[in-house]
Design a protein around this motif. Sequence first.
Motif, short mmCIF file in Angstrom:
data_model
loop_
_atom_site.label_atom_id
_atom_site.label_comp_id
_atom_site.label_asym_id
_atom_site.label_seq_id
_atom_site.Cartn_x
_atom_site.Cartn_y
_atom_site.Cartn_z
N VAL A 89 30.16 34.08 48.33
CA VAL A 89 30.31 35.14 49.33
C VAL A 89 31.71 35.00 49.92
CG1 VAL A 89 29.47 36.13 51.49
CG2 VAL A 89 27.84 35.17 49.84
N VAL A 90 32.48 36.08 49.86
CA VAL A 90 33.86 36.05 50.35
C VAL A 90 34.01 36.95 51.56
CG1 VAL A 90 34.80 35.50 48.08
CG2 VAL A 90 34.63 37.90 48.78
N TRP A 91 35.00 36.63 52.38
CA TRP A 91 35.27 37.41 53.58
C TRP A 91 36.09 38.64 53.20
CZ3 TRP A 91 33.23 37.74 58.13
CH2 TRP A 91 33.90 38.42 59.16
N GLY A 92 35.59 39.81 53.58
CA GLY A 92 36.27 41.05 53.28
C GLY A 92 35.48 41.88 52.28
N VAL A 93 35.78 43.16 52.24
CA VAL A 93 35.07 44.08 51.35
C VAL A 93 35.96 44.36 50.13
CG1 VAL A 93 33.93 46.31 51.14
CG2 VAL A 93 33.92 45.11 53.34
N MET A 94 35.58 43.80 49.01
CA MET A 94 36.35 43.96 47.78
C MET A 94 36.07 45.33 47.17
SD MET A 94 36.46 41.30 44.55
CE MET A 94 37.17 39.96 45.51
N GLN A 95 37.12 46.08 46.89
CA GLN A 95 36.96 47.45 46.38
C GLN A 95 36.70 47.48 44.88
OE1 GLN A 95 36.74 50.05 48.54
NE2 GLN A 95 36.91 48.40 50.06
N ASN A 96 37.37 46.61 44.13
CA ASN A 96 37.16 46.58 42.68
C ASN A 96 35.77 46.02 42.37
OD1 ASN A 96 39.77 47.49 42.32
ND2 ASN A 96 40.61 45.44 42.01
N ASP A 97 35.09 46.63 41.41
CA ASP A 97 33.76 46.14 41.03
C ASP A 97 33.85 44.88 40.16
OD1 ASP A 97 32.39 48.10 42.40
OD2 ASP A 97 32.35 49.47 40.69
N GLU A 98 34.95 44.72 39.46
CA GLU A 98 35.14 43.53 38.64
C GLU A 98 36.62 43.36 38.34
OE1 GLU A 98 33.88 44.00 34.35
OE2 GLU A 98 32.80 45.68 35.26
N GLY A 99 36.97 42.17 37.85
CA GLY A 99 38.37 41.92 37.52
C GLY A 99 38.56 40.48 37.09
N GLU A 100 39.81 40.08 36.98
CA GLU A 100 40.12 38.70 36.63
C GLU A 100 41.33 38.23 37.40
OE1 GLU A 100 42.77 38.56 32.66
OE2 GLU A 100 40.77 39.39 32.32
N VAL A 101 41.41 36.92 37.57
CA VAL A 101 42.55 36.30 38.24
C VAL A 101 43.19 35.34 37.25
CG1 VAL A 101 43.36 35.02 40.25
CG2 VAL A 101 41.26 36.37 40.41
N ASN A 102 44.48 35.53 37.01
CA ASN A 102 45.27 34.60 36.22
C ASN A 102 46.36 34.05 37.13
OD1 ASN A 102 44.50 34.78 33.16
ND2 ASN A 102 44.43 36.89 33.92
N ALA A 103 46.18 32.84 37.61
CA ALA A 103 47.15 32.25 38.53
C ALA A 103 47.17 30.74 38.31
CB ALA A 103 46.78 32.57 39.98
N ALA A 104 48.34 30.21 37.96
CA ALA A 104 48.48 28.78 37.70
C ALA A 104 48.31 27.98 38.99
CB ALA A 104 49.84 28.50 37.09
N LEU A 105 47.68 26.81 38.89
CA LEU A 105 47.35 26.01 40.06
C LEU A 105 47.96 24.61 39.97
CD1 LEU A 105 43.57 26.94 40.42
CD2 LEU A 105 45.52 27.98 41.59
N ILE A 106 48.27 24.08 41.15
CA ILE A 106 48.84 22.74 41.26
C ILE A 106 48.38 22.12 42.57
CG2 ILE A 106 50.96 23.43 42.46
CD1 ILE A 106 52.49 21.45 40.66
#
Length: 210
Positions: A89-106
């Motif tokens: 459960v995330v804070w805020g109302v997400m408009q997209n019904d689906e998607g993907e995140v590509n973000a490198a992490l360190i």
Amino acid sequence: MNEIEILYQDKYLLVVNKPSGMLSIKGSRPEKGKSLIEILQEDFPSASIVHRLDMDTSGVMVIPTNRMAHRSIAKQFEERTTSKRYEAVVWGVMQNDEGEVNAALIADKNNPPRQKVDETNGKHAKTLYKVIDRTDKVTKLSLTPVTGRSHQLRVHLLSLGFPIVGDSLYSEGEALEYADRLQLHSCMLTFKHPITKKDIKIEAPAKLVI
């Protein structure tokens, strides 16, 4: 053992539902209490760890109980032939019904144990998401981590501007106060049985606040 729900058991492995607030393995601070593996080893001395969930994340974990099973399941995680699904459960109302995140992490060396997005020096990380439900304040998501970086789901959602509620590391204000624990749960895990080679799918329904 009473606080740990066993979802599946045979002579080669256990699948358990780890509670929120419990370490997967023994930590350096005794005040954190006994870890999942320490508790399980009281009844299953040969139990071992092949993957982890963050202390505040609840949900499905597979625990091998002999060396052969450990080798087989560890290899599946290394080769990414297992599959996992989470709900959050995330804070805020997400408009997209689906998607993907590509973000490198360190690792964020200035703020351990936090992680951060760093496209130059970070390791590739990918997460798929799909909306399950919305209210006027929060969004409930189904999450599939394609990679398995530390804090991946938490940081990826934060990078979109939607921190997971109840997250003491990555949320603040109303998002932090919305729930009394991190609202992230590993609800499904699939892998091949180390002996029979049959596909095993174990689910544990999420009990999240929305």
